[in-house]
Design an enzyme around this catalytic site. Structure first.
Site, PDB file in Angstrom:
ATOM      1  N   THR A 487       0.846  -1.184   0.000  1.00  0.00           N
ATOM      2  CA  THR A 487       0.000   0.000   0.000  1.00  0.00           C
ATOM      3  C   THR A 487       0.887   1.240   0.000  1.00  0.00           C
ATOM      4  O   THR A 487       1.732   1.417   0.880  1.00  0.00           O
ATOM      5  CB  THR A 487      -0.959   0.019   1.212  1.00  0.00           C
ATOM      6  OG1 THR A 487      -1.693   1.240   1.214  1.00  0.00           O
ATOM      7  CG2 THR A 487      -0.228  -0.148   2.535  1.00  0.00           C
ATOM      8  N   HIS A 544       1.966 -11.908  13.923  1.00  0.00           N
ATOM      9  CA  HIS A 544       2.971 -12.526  14.798  1.00  0.00           C
ATOM     10  C   HIS A 544       2.686 -14.007  15.048  1.00  0.00           C
ATOM     11  O   HIS A 544       3.528 -14.730  15.588  1.00  0.00           O
ATOM     12  CB  HIS A 544       3.016 -11.780  16.141  1.00  0.00           C
ATOM     13  CG  HIS A 544       4.387 -11.765  16.758  1.00  0.00           C
ATOM     14  ND1 HIS A 544       5.285 -12.787  16.617  1.00  0.00           N
ATOM     15  CD2 HIS A 544       5.012 -10.819  17.533  1.00  0.00           C
ATOM     16  CE1 HIS A 544       6.391 -12.498  17.270  1.00  0.00           C
ATOM     17  NE2 HIS A 544       6.253 -11.298  17.835  1.00  0.00           N
TER      18      HIS A 544
END
Length: 574
Positions: A487, A544
């Site tokens: 992005t 994560h």
């Protein structure tokens, strides 16, 4: 033989669509592959072509109606089927009064000073009174359990009104909950006798929404007795003969310029909002779309023409007198102080962004990159590159190339996780999602097998898919299947941000604005000096659950080294 027009599958995960506009009406002739109607989904707006040539016999789904994939939208047949349908229509009731013949107007004798004459009042026949509906039994329409934890729902829209006939399983009412928006079908065939919960009202699961009369038939209208109006005899007006001056009709100018938009012409909400934001009067815009429809490109062109027509400020005559600088007024957004419903795309974006944060453990790691060598290389070749490739050479293809190379080294960043199956999939292709800012909202089209493309190929692919996304020409399948996303928030001046991972991916890269600033760098002798360098930030948000902080740092450092090295000459044919 008639042919059904059905709602096609417009994408891998698309299950329904909204009829935006019918381009043909019942009785119109259509040709095979001619655009028949416009459909809007949560991923794409498109036109549905006619499957055959013939005449549009019936429209099954009205404009703004939501329809499931595979459902029937319309029926197309031959012209003789229209005639046959007309012959089979029931005859009009015998008691219906025939229209009175319109008498030819009498010649008007103009008097020197005509006195205004009061018009005789028009006597309207009383409307037909409907007969009472006969009901054998009633069936309650209740709000079902639409999810394990759903306890209530909001009535979004009634698709039928009191007195209308419904068939079993026909969509009757739209319900919105905190988990799903859906249509409730009619539980029985009959007539809708009552609506117990109005639109926009919230009600508990199990409550009665409405009542259907089973075996009910809407009674035929009882014709009212005809009202006989006695003829009004008007005494003749005798006036002295005068020579009337010839009546000169005002000339009707035929304008070759923009046409005024008719009251019933269709303009999408997107176009209307863009017109308001741009200060463009739609009545002065000529539509270039199907049937003269005004598109957003027409509004943009009108806005540019309006801006070009504003005269520039005239410089003062006195050469030594400095003109005072006028403060430009702040442009106030037309959205200020408004409340409007969420668009379908905005609602999908909201749901998916919240879902992404709820199901994954996200954090962001940032590195600073010196892209001076790429900037110099780009300035050197951008003219020849545009002439050869037909697209401008931006910084984004270099970043994309460094990304896909790093993804091959660190496949845990190019992965997806399935907690239900307790599996992690490390993808063997780099399907690169490019976030595109459109007038409808943020969309992420995908460049498949981006790891096989060079700088020129990436540049062409990014330019092509971004342009088609902004013009609503991207295919639904091009909006899914990505394994990693970029992005470019720096295109609007942002230094960096913390983007949200696009599920089911595990990472997204945000690229910040490129700025020149003083930086401490070693010179040719190894001594530290201050130099002006082109710098930017790369921000990697990652899940994560799959990617550890060390892996994220290694991925970003690999990208940093590749970009600062700037060895892309071979990619550019140098």
């Amino acid at each position: 033989m008639s042919v059904s027009v059905t709602m096609p599958q417009l994408g891998e995960s698309v299950t329904e669509g909204t009829v935006t506009r019918w381009l043909k009406q019942v009785g119109d002739t259509v040709a095979a592959d001619e655009p028949l109607l416009e459909i809007s989904t949560d991923k794409v707006d498109t036109e549905i072509p006619s499957p055959v040539s013939g005449v549009l016999l019936e429209i099954r789904v009205l404009e703004d109606g939501v329809v499931q994939v595979g459902a029937e939208l319309a029926v197309i047949g031959a012209a003789d089927e229209v005639a046959a349908d007309a012959q089979t229509q029931p005859a009009a009731p015998a008691v219906a009064a025939a229209p009175e013949p319109v008498a030819a107007p009498e010649p008007v004798v103009v008097a020197p000073v005509p006195a205004p004459k009061a018009a005789a009042p028009v006597v309207a026949a009383p409307p037909a009174a409907p007969a009472s509906t006969q009901v054998d039994a009633t069936v309650d329409v209740t709000l079902p359990q639409l999810g394990e934890s759903v306890t209530e729902g909001t009535v979004t829209r009634w698709l039928k009104q009191v007195g209308e006939t419904v068939t079993v399983d026909e969509p009757l009412v739209e319900i919105s909950t905190d988990k799903v928006d859906t249509e409730l079908p009619a539980p029985a065939t009959g007539v809708l006798l009552s609506i117990n919960v109005a639109e926009d009202a919230t009600t508990e699961v199990g409550s009665i929404l409405g009542v259907i009369g089973v075996g009910a038939t809407a009674g035929a209208p009882v014709a009212a007795a005809p009202v006989v109006v006695a003829p009004v005899v008007v005494a003749p007006v005798v006036a002295a003969p005068v020579v009337a001056a010839p009546v000169v009709a005002a000339p009707v100018s035929t304008l070759s310029g923009p046409r005024a938009i008719e009251d019933d012409s269709y303009v999408t909400p997107l176009v209307r909002r863009l017109a308001v934001q741009s200060g463009v009067d739609l009545s002065t815009v000529t539509g270039t779309g199907v049937g003269g429809r005004i598109r957003k490109q027409d509004v943009a062109a009108a806005a540019e023409a309006k801006a070009a027509a504003v005269p520039s400020a005239v410089a003062p005559d006195a050469p030594n007198q400095a003109a005072p600088k006028a403060t430009a007024p702040v442009a106030v957004s037309p959205l200020r102080g408004r409340t409007e419903p969420l668009s379908r795309l905005r609602k999908v974006i909201a749901e998916r962004m919240v879902e992404s944060l709820q199901i994954s453990a996200q954090l962001t790691s940032v590195v600073e990159v010196d892209v001076t060598r790429i900037a110099n290389l780009r300035n050197k070749v951008k003219g020849a590159f545009e002439s050869r490739e037909g697209v401008k050479l931006t910084f984004l293809p270099f970043i994309a190339k460094a990304s896909v190379e790093a993804l091959k080294q660190f496949p845990m960043v190019n992965a997806s996780i399935d907690m239900a199956a307790s599996t992690i999939t490390y993808h063997d292709t780099e399907n690169l999602g490019i976030a595109v800012d459109t007038e409808r909202g943020l969309l992420v089209p995908v460049i498949r097998n981006a790891g096989d493309l060079n700088i020129a190929g990436l540049s062409r692919s990014i330019s092509d898919i971004a342009d088609r996304t902004r013009s609503s020409k991207v295919l639904p399948d091009e909006l899914s299947g990505g394994t990693f996303t970029i992005t470019n928030t720096g295109s609007r001046g942002s230094l960096f941000d913390t983007p949200i991972v696009n599920q089911p991916q595990v990472a997204i890269l945000g690229t910040g604005a490129i700025e020149k600033r003083p930086v401490v760098v070693p010179d040719s002798t190894g001594q530290d000096v201050i130099a002006i360098r082109s710098m930017m930030y790369l921000a990697l948000s990652y899940d994560h659950r799959v990617v550890d902080g060390a892996d994220a740092a290694r991925f970003l450092v690999a990208m940093k080294n590749r970009l600062e090295e700037g060895s892309f000459e071979a990619e550019l044919g140098l």
